[in-house]
Design an enzyme around this catalytic site. Structure first.
Site, PDB file in Angstrom:
ATOM      1  N   GLU A  15      20.694  58.655  54.116  1.00  0.00           N
ATOM      2  CA  GLU A  15      19.978  59.932  54.137  1.00  0.00           C
ATOM      3  C   GLU A  15      18.595  59.810  54.784  1.00  0.00           C
ATOM      4  O   GLU A  15      17.726  60.655  54.561  1.00  0.00           O
ATOM      5  CB  GLU A  15      19.862  60.463  52.714  1.00  0.00           C
ATOM      6  CG  GLU A  15      21.203  60.748  52.069  1.00  0.00           C
ATOM      7  CD  GLU A  15      21.070  61.160  50.620  1.00  0.00           C
ATOM      8  OE1 GLU A  15      20.877  62.357  50.362  1.00  0.00           O
ATOM      9  OE2 GLU A  15      21.148  60.277  49.755  1.00  0.00           O
ATOM     10  N   SER A 175      24.193  63.308  49.623  1.00  0.00           N
ATOM     11  CA  SER A 175      24.497  64.139  50.789  1.00  0.00           C
ATOM     12  C   SER A 175      25.956  64.055  51.197  1.00  0.00           C
ATOM     13  O   SER A 175      26.289  64.175  52.371  1.00  0.00           O
ATOM     14  CB  SER A 175      23.596  63.765  51.969  1.00  0.00           C
ATOM     15  OG  SER A 175      22.262  64.117  51.713  1.00  0.00           O
ATOM     16  N   GLU A 205      37.115  61.320  41.203  1.00  0.00           N
ATOM     17  CA  GLU A 205      37.037  62.478  40.315  1.00  0.00           C
ATOM     18  C   GLU A 205      38.200  63.428  40.567  1.00  0.00           C
ATOM     19  O   GLU A 205      38.633  63.609  41.708  1.00  0.00           O
ATOM     20  CB  GLU A 205      35.731  63.240  40.548  1.00  0.00           C
ATOM     21  CG  GLU A 205      34.480  62.434  40.262  1.00  0.00           C
ATOM     22  CD  GLU A 205      33.227  63.188  40.660  1.00  0.00           C
ATOM     23  OE1 GLU A 205      32.190  62.924  40.039  1.00  0.00           O
ATOM     24  OE2 GLU A 205      33.287  64.024  41.578  1.00  0.00           O
ATOM     25  N   SER A 206      38.668  64.048  39.502  1.00  0.00           N
ATOM     26  CA  SER A 206      39.629  65.136  39.657  1.00  0.00           C
ATOM     27  C   SER A 206      38.984  66.275  40.429  1.00  0.00           C
ATOM     28  O   SER A 206      37.784  66.527  40.301  1.00  0.00           O
ATOM     29  CB  SER A 206      40.070  65.656  38.282  1.00  0.00           C
ATOM     30  OG  SER A 206      40.841  64.705  37.595  1.00  0.00           O
ATOM     31  N   ALA A 208      38.268  70.151  41.214  1.00  0.00           N
ATOM     32  CA  ALA A 208      38.175  71.379  40.426  1.00  0.00           C
ATOM     33  C   ALA A 208      39.001  72.468  41.097  1.00  0.00           C
ATOM     34  O   ALA A 208      38.844  72.731  42.289  1.00  0.00           O
ATOM     35  CB  ALA A 208      36.720  71.824  40.310  1.00  0.00           C
ATOM     36  N   LYS A 211      37.326  76.224  42.543  1.00  0.00           N
ATOM     37  CA  LYS A 211      35.912  75.959  42.249  1.00  0.00           C
ATOM     38  C   LYS A 211      34.967  76.757  43.139  1.00  0.00           C
ATOM     39  O   LYS A 211      35.246  77.072  44.289  1.00  0.00           O
ATOM     40  CB  LYS A 211      35.606  74.467  42.406  1.00  0.00           C
ATOM     41  CG  LYS A 211      35.575  73.960  43.841  1.00  0.00           C
ATOM     42  CD  LYS A 211      35.211  72.485  43.881  1.00  0.00           C
ATOM     43  CE  LYS A 211      35.144  71.996  45.328  1.00  0.00           C
ATOM     44  NZ  LYS A 211      34.857  70.558  45.421  1.00  0.00           N
ATOM     45  N   ASP A 292      23.681  70.323  39.787  1.00  0.00           N
ATOM     46  CA  ASP A 292      24.805  70.940  40.489  1.00  0.00           C
ATOM     47  C   ASP A 292      25.996  71.112  39.545  1.00  0.00           C
ATOM     48  O   ASP A 292      26.302  70.212  38.745  1.00  0.00           O
ATOM     49  CB  ASP A 292      25.229  70.064  41.672  1.00  0.00           C
ATOM     50  CG  ASP A 292      24.086  69.833  42.656  1.00  0.00           C
ATOM     51  OD1 ASP A 292      23.086  70.574  42.594  1.00  0.00           O
ATOM     52  OD2 ASP A 292      24.193  68.900  43.478  1.00  0.00           O
ATOM     53  N   GLU A 307      26.513  66.865  39.013  1.00  0.00           N
ATOM     54  CA  GLU A 307      25.545  65.777  39.077  1.00  0.00           C
ATOM     55  C   GLU A 307      24.128  66.333  39.028  1.00  0.00           C
ATOM     56  O   GLU A 307      23.914  67.550  39.124  1.00  0.00           O
ATOM     57  CB  GLU A 307      25.737  64.945  40.348  1.00  0.00           C
ATOM     58  CG  GLU A 307      25.547  65.718  41.643  1.00  0.00           C
ATOM     59  CD  GLU A 307      25.876  64.881  42.874  1.00  0.00           C
ATOM     60  OE1 GLU A 307      26.647  63.909  42.751  1.00  0.00           O
ATOM     61  OE2 GLU A 307      25.351  65.193  43.945  1.00  0.00           O
ATOM     62  N   SER A 318      16.375  74.204  52.255  1.00  0.00           N
ATOM     63  CA  SER A 318      17.161  73.525  51.232  1.00  0.00           C
ATOM     64  C   SER A 318      17.268  74.400  49.988  1.00  0.00           C
ATOM     65  O   SER A 318      16.448  75.281  49.746  1.00  0.00           O
ATOM     66  CB  SER A 318      16.519  72.185  50.867  1.00  0.00           C
ATOM     67  OG  SER A 318      16.419  71.335  51.994  1.00  0.00           O
TER      68      SER A 318
END
Length: 350
Positions: A15, A175, A205-206, A208, A211, A292, A307, A318
């Site tokens: 980043e 990011s 991770e599963s 969503a 979502k 988030d 997260e 942003s």
């Protein structure tokens, strides 16, 4: 006497360019009548220099970088600084490493301390803390480097138990770097190898279902009490190749939109704000954060936390500053508030 601020940016993570964009905007609004400002860039190979460029000549879609040719930053000066504003994203900057350096030097700095920074950067540890705090999350597994290399069958069995689709991510990157959606198990190995280019530890991770991605920002007031912003939503244009909110959609091709305020009921917005404050407190955060969430079809009553970002993107475009602008705090005032919070904070244990 005037207050001296070092603005530190760049760094060795993926980043780097985003950090430079953030620094350009923050440097432009710091009140030079009140502060002496020292811009300090960290090159991609880790050298600290007094970088003075503002990168006004960037090509569309290009990201800036800390360049060679500037004088090195003298470490003898660090104790002469009143406060450091570290605008570093990702490992070796947002993960507690540079915060520890400032702690050892006895210098005040903007943002989260060592522990909160390191926990917030490491997704599996973040999830462990959030679970203890009772915050709803999607199912996930963490794959250590040795497990993938020496116990592949066991690692794959744990991942398969999540069911398809899944997202494979580096455990400590931001990011959306190195993130891959997996819809067929034949894609899993390549996805893990992609994530491991950024971090040997991987989280899976599963996905969503149905979502929506929503976000809330948190800062502390003058008493140190965290306060939550308005809620916003990330919308990625449907007629693009982006399956999710990836690096290009965030920073390069303009296919994503920050919708503030999000089109949600007041009950849901308030619930998101409450969870954001709980997440901030759970990791012991300071200064600022962006939290988030996913809105899903069913899990967690429709809301799960994804997260926390302890040094979120900070350009005027942003989400973090947009959320505060919608909450009545414009960009220059936001920067000033964070500086003042850091100046009020004691050094040492607190």
């Amino acid at each position: 006497m005037r207050t001296t601020i070092a603005v530190v940016f760049g760094g060795q993570s993926s980043e780097h360019g985003v950090s430079c964009l953030t620094a350009r905007e923050v440097l432009a609004v710091i009140d030079r009548d009140r502060y002496d400002v020292v811009p300090v860039g960290i090159t991609p190979d880790g050298r600290w220099v007094e970088e003075t460029a503002v990168w006004d000549d960037l090509e569309p879609g290009a990201l800036p970088s800390v360049r060679d040719g500037f004088p090195p930053f003298s470490w003898d000066r660090i104790r002469d600084l009143d406060v450091v504003f570290p605008l570093l994203h990702g490992p070796w900057g947002e993960d507690g490493t540079v915060q520890g350096l400032f702690e050892l030097a006895g210098v005040r700095y903007v943002g989260a301390g060592v522990l909160a920074s390191s926990v917030g950067m490491d997704k599996p540890f973040t999830k462990t803390v959030f679970s203890a705090a009772g915050l709803p999350q999607l199912p996930y597994v963490t794959i250590q480097p040795w497990e993938w290399d020496a116990k592949r069958d066991r690692a794959e069995a744990r991942i398969h138990a999540l069911g398809l689709p899944v997202f494979v991510k580096p455990a400590r990157a931001g990011s959306s770097s190195g993130v891959t959606p997996v819809h067929d198990w034949d894609q899993l190995e390549d996805a893990v190898l992609t994530a491991r280019k950024f971090d040997p530890k991987v989280i899976v991770e599963s996905a969503a279902h149905g979502k929506r991605e929503v976000e809330c920002a948190v800062i502390q007031d003058e008493r140190g009490m965290p306060i939550a912003s308005e809620v916003g939503e990330i919308v990625v244009a449907e007629d693009t190749d982006h399956e999710y909110y990836d690096f290009e959609a965030k920073y390069l091709d303009g296919t994503s939109t920050n919708v503030v305020p999000a089109d949600l009921s007041e009950t849901m917005r308030q619930r998101i704000r409450e969870y954001a404050l709980q997440a901030f407190d759970a990791i012991g955060c300071e200064g600022l954060a962006r939290v988030d969430f996913f809105l899903t079809d069913s899990v967690g009553g429709g809301l799960v936390i994804n997260e926390i970002n302890t040094m979120p993107g900070f350009t005027p475009f942003s989400m973090f500053p947009k959320l505060w602008a919608a909450s009545g705090v414009d960009y220059p005032e936001l920067v000033e508030r964070l500086i003042q919070l850091a100046l009020q904070r004691p050094t040492g244990l607190r």
